[in-house]
Enzyme design. Structure first.
Site, PDB file in Angstrom:
ATOM      1  N   GLY A  57       0.798  -1.217   0.000  1.00 19.82           N
ATOM      2  CA  GLY A  57       0.000   0.000   0.000  1.00 19.82           C
ATOM      3  C   GLY A  57       0.831   1.267   0.000  1.00 19.82           C
ATOM      4  O   GLY A  57       0.505   2.242  -0.687  1.00 19.82           O
ATOM      5  N   THR A  58       1.904   1.276   0.774  1.00 21.40           N
ATOM      6  CA  THR A  58       2.769   2.458   0.820  1.00 21.40           C
ATOM      7  C   THR A  58       3.330   2.775  -0.558  1.00 21.40           C
ATOM      8  O   THR A  58       3.311   3.925  -1.009  1.00 21.40           O
ATOM      9  CB  THR A  58       3.917   2.238   1.827  1.00 21.40           C
ATOM     10  OG1 THR A  58       3.362   2.166   3.144  1.00 21.40           O
ATOM     11  CG2 THR A  58       4.938   3.368   1.756  1.00 21.40           C
ATOM     12  N   ASN A 139      -7.264   4.819   8.571  1.00 24.30           N
ATOM     13  CA  ASN A 139      -6.678   3.661   9.229  1.00 24.30           C
ATOM     14  C   ASN A 139      -6.562   3.816  10.739  1.00 24.30           C
ATOM     15  O   ASN A 139      -6.445   2.816  11.451  1.00 24.30           O
ATOM     16  CB  ASN A 139      -5.274   3.395   8.656  1.00 24.30           C
ATOM     17  CG  ASN A 139      -4.332   4.565   8.851  1.00 24.30           C
ATOM     18  OD1 ASN A 139      -4.665   5.708   8.516  1.00 24.30           O
ATOM     19  ND2 ASN A 139      -3.148   4.301   9.369  1.00 24.30           N
ATOM     20  N   CYS A 314       3.123   6.367  17.876  1.00 24.33           N
ATOM     21  CA  CYS A 314       2.913   7.387  18.905  1.00 24.33           C
ATOM     22  C   CYS A 314       3.960   7.280  20.004  1.00 24.33           C
ATOM     23  O   CYS A 314       4.506   6.218  20.258  1.00 24.33           O
ATOM     24  CB  CYS A 314       1.532   7.216  19.536  1.00 24.33           C
ATOM     25  SG  CYS A 314       0.170   7.346  18.380  1.00 24.33           S
TER      26      CYS A 314
END
Length: 371
Positions: A57-58, A139, A314
Site C-alpha cells: 500500500g505504501t 486507518n 505514537c
C-alpha cells in the site's frame, strides 16, 4: 492471545495459503523469462492494463502521488486531506520539495474533510494539473469519507482523484462504477493475503512517472521481477473479502459497538475518536484514555494476552504523536493512551468482551498506582 490488530496486518488466511501452495514448483519462476516455466508464471499475473502490482500500500500511494507530480512537472498541484496515511503525506512532501504546489485540506472533529474548503481550493487551480488524494476509510480512527462527492468535485474542476482504499476494500462497498477514481491503492495483507504485494489501479490515460527504473514490468511503472505466487494469494484474499462483506460488515459493526459500550462503562474518562462521523469503518475502533502512559498500557495489555496498537507511531507523554488525532483536535495536556482495536474474519464477541475487561483492569491498576 487475543489478536485485535487486523488493521495493521490480518494473518494469512488458510485458503489464501492453499492457493499459493498449489503454485509452488509450477509458477514460482520469473514471468519475464521466455521459456515455458516463465510463461506459466506470467499466465498467473494475467494481462491487465489498468492494474499495477507494487510492493504494498505504501508503494502504491507513493506511485500515485509522487508519480503524478513528476509526470506533470513544476506546475502540478497536490491536494491531500490532513488525515492521510503518511505514505501519501510524505510523498506529497517530497513532491513539494521537487517543485509541486501541495495543499493540506483540513477536517472537522469527526475526521471528515471540509468540503467547502476543498471546493474553494480546487476552484483556485487555474487549470494546472491537479491531483486530490483522500483516503476512503481512515486507518487510525475509521472515518469513512464521502468519496463519491469528493471524486465528483475533483473531476468538475478538471482534476484527478486518488484514494487509498487499503482499509476500505472488503469492509465497506468499494466500486469504481460508483466512485470513478482515477487512481486507487490496495494492499493484500490487510485482507488476509500475503505481505509485500499491493496494487495501484490506474485509469487509462492517467500519466505517471515511475519511481524506479531498470525494467519494463508493470508497464515500466513498477519495474523488477514480479511475484506470481503473491499475486495469486492477493486475488484469493480480495475474492474472499468481497464475497463475505455483506455478512462481515454488520457483524463487525456489532462488535465495534459492543466493545465501545463496554469500554465506556468500565473506563472513566474514555474518549472515542471519530464518533461523530456519519460513517465509520466497521472493523476499527480508536479510543483515548487520559492520564495513562500509552506504552505502559499497550505493554500491559500484551502481557494480559491482548494484542492491539495505537494506530500510529505514537510516543508516550503529553502528546498523542498522531497527526490524525492532532488534525481532529485531540490535543491532551498530559499522558494519553491511544488504543486502536481492529477486527478480522475470526474475531468473536467473547474476545471483544475479554479485551474490554483487560483494558479496565490495566487502567484501574495504573490509576490506582498513580494516586
Amino acid at each position: 492471545m487475543i489478536y485485535l490488530d487486523h488493521a495493521a496486518t490480518s494473518p494469512l488466511r488458510p485458503s489464501v495459503w492453499r492457493v499459493m501452495e498449489e503454485l509452488v514448483g509450477r509458477a514460482d519462476y520469473n514471468p519475464a523469462s521466455v521459456h515455458t516455466p516463465g510463461g506459466t508464471a506470467a499466465a498467473v499475473l494475467c494481462p491487465r492494463s489498468d492494474l499495477v502490482f507494487t510492493g504494498g500500500g505504501t508503494q502504491s500511494d507513493n506511485l500515485a502521488v509522487l508519480g503524478f507530480a513528476r509526470a506533470h512537472g513544476d506546475g502540478a498541484r497536490i491536494l491531500v486531506s490532513a488525515i492521510e496515511h503518511k505514505a501519501v503525506i510524505e510523498a506529497a512532501g517530497r513532491a513539494r520539495r521537487e517543485g509541486s504546489a501541495v495543499e493540506m485540506i483540513p477536517v472537522d472533529s469527526s475526521g471528515t474533510l471540509l468540503e467547502d474548503v476543498l471546493e474553494e481550493r480546487l476552484a483556485a487551480g487555474d487549470g494546472r494539473p491537479t491531483l486530490l488524494s483522500v483516503m476512503w476509510g481512515n486507518n487510525e480512527i475509521g472515518t469513512v469519507q464521502p468519496v463519491h462527492r469528493l471524486c465528483d468535485m475533483a473531476h468538475r474542476h478538471g482534476g484527478l482523484f486518488h484514494t487509498d482504499a487499503v482499509q476500505a476494500v472488503g469492509k465497506v462497498p468499494v466500486s469504481l462504477a460508483d466512485v470513478p477514481a482515477d487512481l486507487l491503492s490496495v494492499t493484500a495483507h490487510k485482507l488476509g493475503g500475503p505481505v509485500g504485494i499491493g496494487i495501484l489501479y490506474r485509469r487509462a490515460g492517467v500519466r505517471l512517472e515511475p519511481l524506479s527504473y531498470g525494467g519494463s514490468q508493470e508497464n515500466a511503472l513498477w519495474p523488477g521481477t514480479q511475484n506470481p505466487l503473491g499475486a495469486a494469494g492477493f486475488a484469493e484474499a480480495v475474492h474472499l473479502a468481497v464475497a463475505e462483506r455483506d455478512v462481515a460488515e454488520p457483524r463487525w459493526t456489532g462488535l465495534r459497538e459492543r466493545l465501545e459500550a463496554r469500554l465506556a462503562e468500565s473506563v472513566p474518562g474514555l474518549r472515542v475518536h471519530g464518533a461523530e462521523a456519519t460513517r465509520r469503518l466497521p472493523h476499527v475502533l480508536s479510543v483515548g484514555i487520559p492520564g495513562c502512559d500509552q506504552a505502559v498500557v499497550l505493554t500491559s495489555l500484551d502481557i494480559e494476552g491482548v494484542a492491539l496498537s495505537a494506530g500510529s507511531a505514537c510516543s508516550s507523554g503529553a502528546h498523542t504523536g498522531s497527526h490524525v488525532l492532532d488534525a481532529v483536535g485531540v490535543r491532551p495536556p498530559g499522558p494519553y493512551a491511544v488504543l486502536r482495536f481492529s477486527f478480522g474474519p475470526a474475531t468473536e464477541a467473547a474476545e471483544v468482551d475479554a479485551a474490554a475487561e483487560a483494558v479496565a483492569r490495566v487502567v484501574g491498576r495504573l490509576r490506582d498506582g498513580a494516586s
